[in-house]
Design a protein around this motif. Structure first.
Motif, PDB file in Angstrom:
ATOM      1  N   ALA A  42       0.833  -1.204   0.000  1.00  0.00           N
ATOM      2  CA  ALA A  42       0.000   0.000   0.000  1.00  0.00           C
ATOM      3  C   ALA A  42       0.868   1.254   0.000  1.00  0.00           C
ATOM      4  O   ALA A  42       0.506   2.272  -0.597  1.00  0.00           O
ATOM      5  CB  ALA A  42      -0.928  -0.004   1.210  1.00  0.00           C
ATOM      6  N   ALA A  43       2.023   1.178   0.645  1.00  0.00           N
ATOM      7  CA  ALA A  43       2.910   2.334   0.708  1.00  0.00           C
ATOM      8  C   ALA A  43       3.778   2.472  -0.538  1.00  0.00           C
ATOM      9  O   ALA A  43       4.002   3.575  -1.025  1.00  0.00           O
ATOM     10  CB  ALA A  43       3.807   2.223   1.941  1.00  0.00           C
ATOM     11  N   ARG A  44       4.239   1.348  -1.084  1.00  0.00           N
ATOM     12  CA  ARG A  44       5.216   1.389  -2.171  1.00  0.00           C
ATOM     13  C   ARG A  44       4.662   1.068  -3.547  1.00  0.00           C
ATOM     14  O   ARG A  44       5.301   1.368  -4.545  1.00  0.00           O
ATOM     15  CB  ARG A  44       6.342   0.389  -1.904  1.00  0.00           C
ATOM     16  N   GLU A  45       3.575   0.363  -3.628  1.00  0.00           N
ATOM     17  CA  GLU A  45       2.926  -0.083  -4.872  1.00  0.00           C
ATOM     18  C   GLU A  45       3.641  -1.253  -5.542  1.00  0.00           C
ATOM     19  O   GLU A  45       3.007  -2.153  -6.044  1.00  0.00           O
ATOM     20  CB  GLU A  45       2.787   1.041  -5.906  1.00  0.00           C
ATOM     21  N   CYS A  72      -3.758  -8.183  -5.664  1.00  0.00           N
ATOM     22  CA  CYS A  72      -2.714  -7.469  -6.390  1.00  0.00           C
ATOM     23  C   CYS A  72      -2.284  -8.296  -7.597  1.00  0.00           C
ATOM     24  O   CYS A  72      -2.798  -9.384  -7.823  1.00  0.00           O
ATOM     25  CB  CYS A  72      -1.526  -7.174  -5.475  1.00  0.00           C
ATOM     26  N   LYS A  86       0.389  -3.308  -6.869  1.00  0.00           N
ATOM     27  CA  LYS A  86      -0.995  -2.890  -6.653  1.00  0.00           C
ATOM     28  C   LYS A  86      -1.023  -1.375  -6.728  1.00  0.00           C
ATOM     29  O   LYS A  86      -0.405  -0.692  -5.911  1.00  0.00           O
ATOM     30  CB  LYS A  86      -1.515  -3.365  -5.296  1.00  0.00           C
ATOM     31  N   GLN A  87      -1.728  -0.847  -7.718  1.00  0.00           N
ATOM     32  CA  GLN A  87      -1.760   0.594  -7.941  1.00  0.00           C
ATOM     33  C   GLN A  87      -2.604   1.288  -6.886  1.00  0.00           C
ATOM     34  O   GLN A  87      -3.673   0.812  -6.500  1.00  0.00           O
ATOM     35  CB  GLN A  87      -2.311   0.902  -9.326  1.00  0.00           C
ATOM     36  N   LYS A  88      -2.105   2.431  -6.430  1.00  0.00           N
ATOM     37  CA  LYS A  88      -2.855   3.250  -5.479  1.00  0.00           C
ATOM     38  C   LYS A  88      -4.023   3.902  -6.187  1.00  0.00           C
ATOM     39  O   LYS A  88      -3.990   4.129  -7.400  1.00  0.00           O
ATOM     40  CB  LYS A  88      -1.960   4.349  -4.898  1.00  0.00           C
ATOM     41  N   LYS A  89      -5.035   4.214  -5.433  1.00  0.00           N
ATOM     42  CA  LYS A  89      -6.198   4.894  -6.001  1.00  0.00           C
ATOM     43  C   LYS A  89      -5.848   6.317  -6.424  1.00  0.00           C
ATOM     44  O   LYS A  89      -6.288   6.803  -7.446  1.00  0.00           O
ATOM     45  CB  LYS A  89      -7.345   4.943  -4.985  1.00  0.00           C
ATOM     46  N   LYS A  90      -5.044   7.012  -5.606  1.00  0.00           N
ATOM     47  CA  LYS A  90      -4.664   8.388  -5.884  1.00  0.00           C
ATOM     48  C   LYS A  90      -3.142   8.504  -5.872  1.00  0.00           C
ATOM     49  O   LYS A  90      -2.462   7.774  -5.160  1.00  0.00           O
ATOM     50  CB  LYS A  90      -5.221   9.338  -4.815  1.00  0.00           C
ATOM     51  N   GLU A  91      -2.628   9.416  -6.639  1.00  0.00           N
ATOM     52  CA  GLU A  91      -1.212   9.770  -6.629  1.00  0.00           C
ATOM     53  C   GLU A  91      -0.294   8.573  -6.827  1.00  0.00           C
ATOM     54  O   GLU A  91       0.626   8.342  -6.071  1.00  0.00           O
ATOM     55  CB  GLU A  91      -0.849  10.473  -5.317  1.00  0.00           C
ATOM     56  N   SER A  92      -0.531   7.805  -7.845  1.00  0.00           N
ATOM     57  CA  SER A  92       0.308   6.653  -8.137  1.00  0.00           C
ATOM     58  C   SER A  92       1.616   7.098  -8.778  1.00  0.00           C
ATOM     59  O   SER A  92       1.629   7.930  -9.683  1.00  0.00           O
ATOM     60  CB  SER A  92      -0.424   5.694  -9.079  1.00  0.00           C
TER      61      SER A  92
END
Length: 100
Positions: A42-45, A72, A86-92
């Protein structure tokens, strides 16, 4: 979200220089390990995980178990290491890579 071959190749190249952040050893893939990897991804993608030789899992089996549990994508499995994304929803950080 299924990755295309171009997206997968770009993520593989980004993960090439990364060091593994988790090791799966002799024990089971339990909830504690899954939660730790979930927090890290979740922190690093994009993370790399190593499966030790004394583990009861192969790298492919461990990657499949974690991908199913964490929702993921497995980018690549080579030897005893695999890469999860796993891509973040915002600010990937990988928006430009995935836009191709």
């Amino acid at each position: 979200m299924a990755l295309t071959s171009k997206q997968r190749a770009a993520l593989r190249s980004a993960a090439n220089t990364m060091d593994p952040v988790y090791q799966i050893g002799k024990g089971e893939i339990d909830d504690t390990l899954k939660q730790g990897i979930a927090d890290c991804i979740a922190a690093r993608e994009l993370i790399k995980v190593k499966v030790l030789e004394n583990s009861e899992y192969s790298a492919r089996e461990a990657a499949d178990i974690l991908c199913e549990a964490l929702d993921c994508e497995c980018v690549q499995v080579i030897g005893r290491k695999f890469v999860l994304f796993k891509q973040k929803k915002k600010e990937s950080a990988y928006t430009a890579v995935l836009a191709k």
